[in-house]
Write an enzyme that holds these catalytic residues in place. Structure first.
Site, short mmCIF file in Angstrom:
data_model
loop_
_atom_site.label_atom_id
_atom_site.label_comp_id
_atom_site.label_asym_id
_atom_site.label_seq_id
_atom_site.Cartn_x
_atom_site.Cartn_y
_atom_site.Cartn_z
N THR A 64 3.01 4.93 -1.77
CA THR A 64 2.43 6.05 -2.07
C THR A 64 2.92 5.66 -3.48
O THR A 64 3.47 4.43 -4.02
CB THR A 64 3.65 7.37 -2.14
OG1 THR A 64 4.67 6.05 -1.19
CG2 THR A 64 3.43 7.26 -0.86
N ASP A 100 0.95 -0.76 -0.26
CA ASP A 100 -0.26 -0.04 0.12
C ASP A 100 0.30 1.48 -0.33
O ASP A 100 1.03 2.32 0.92
CB ASP A 100 -0.79 -0.09 0.65
CG ASP A 100 -1.77 0.99 1.10
OD1 ASP A 100 -2.10 2.05 2.38
OD2 ASP A 100 -1.82 2.12 0.23
#
Ligand code: SAM
EC number: 2.5.1.16
Length: 286
Positions: free
Chosen positions: A159, A157
């Site tokens: 950026t 998860d």
């Protein structure tokens, strides 16, 4: 950022802006520029380095799809590794599976965790204090390259591939993830909006090739990840895991025994149906 509007700067020639009713936190952390503000339409919003990361209003779509699809497809996930995910939404959704006995989360920026606990409490909803959760502050790539533990599902998860997130799109990271996966394990990752970031999916498919027999994507429409559906990378050594019938998935979902707001077994199986423009681009990649 104009006086009371937040302008997302992910794309130089196109972007979204949010009226900021109140800025709850804004400061550089050791790794990135962090802001959390209130917006009338999306609730509390968090951005890192000029890119919207998550909002209270639409986070459920992304967090449900990046967790329940791999965990229910795997069918017997006991140990899960989360890379990134500092807001805690992924951790919250993983822990809803009673069958998951252990979650390790490796997040590079402890200030993101602390500020999200304080200003986005509904995202983690106490998940960081769950006895099954083990939080490690480290670079995800370094962790998986040195990790000797094994996990059934790995969820990146991260950026976008800018700043610290860049490392989580590199071949060494994918090699490390494969080394940390059990036999029959599943790797999934946030992989951008293909209409706006077309080469992200192609690059990921190519970089996953040396490590996984089956590499593809599935989609989820997250309103504040602008420009169309978001692609989520999927990799395993058994293509059958992503071809299970919605009846099988429905049985497993019913057994899991919790309610969702976006995810359904039919959405699960349908999410692997990709738009033609993405199929064409991916077919051009080995
Ligand atoms: N849902 C968002 C998206 O799709 O863009 C991502 C949300 S989450 C906030 C992204 C997290 O990745 C952040 O907490 C950030 O600190 C973390 N992160 C970035 N680079 C990392 C790295 N190399 N290792 C571990 N965590 C990292």
């Amino acid at each position: 950022m104009s006086d009371n509007r937040y302008l997302e700067t992910l794309y130089p020639s196109y972007g979204q802006s949010f009226a900021m009713e109140e800025v709850l936190f804004r400061a550089p952390t050791e790794h990135q520029e962090l802001i959390i503000f209130k917006n009338e339409r999306f609730g509390r919003v968090m951005a890192l380095d000029g890119v919207i990361q998550t909002t209270e209003a639409d986070e459920f779509i992304y967090h449900e799809m990046l967790t329940h699809v791999p965990i229910l497809a795997h069918g017997n996930a006991k140990r899960v590794l989360i890379i990134g995910g500092g807001d805690g939404g992924i951790l919250r959704e993983v822990l809803r599976h009673e069958s998951v006995e252990h979650v390790t989360q490796v997040e590079i920026d402890d200030q993101v965790i602390e500020m999200c606990k304080q200003y986005l409490p509904n995202h983690s909803n106490g998940a960081f204090d769950n006895p099954r959760a083990h939080i490690v502050i480290d670079d995800g790539k370094a962790f998986v390259m040195n990790c000797t533990e094994k996990f059934d599902v790995i969820i990146s998860d991260c950026t976008d591939p800018i700043g610290p997130g860049e490392a989580l799109f590199e071949s060494d990271f994918y090699r490390g993830c494969k080394n940390c996966l059990t036999e029959g394990g599943v790797f999934v990752a946030q992989n951008g909006v293909p209409f706006m970031q077309p080469d992200e999916a192609e690059t990921t498919k190519a970089r996953l090739k040396p490590f996984f027999a089956d590499r593809t994507f599935y989609c989820a429409p997250v309103p504040t990840y602008i420009g169309g559906v978001m692609s989520l990378a999927w990799a395993s050594d058994n293509a059958e895991l992503r071809q299970l019938s919605s009846e099988v998935i429905a049985e497993r979902f019913a057994k899991a025994g919790f309610k969702t707001r976006y995810y359904t077994p039919a959405v699960h199986t349908g999410a692997f149906a990709l738009p033609q423009f993405l199929i064409d681009r991916l077919d051009a990649v080995e």
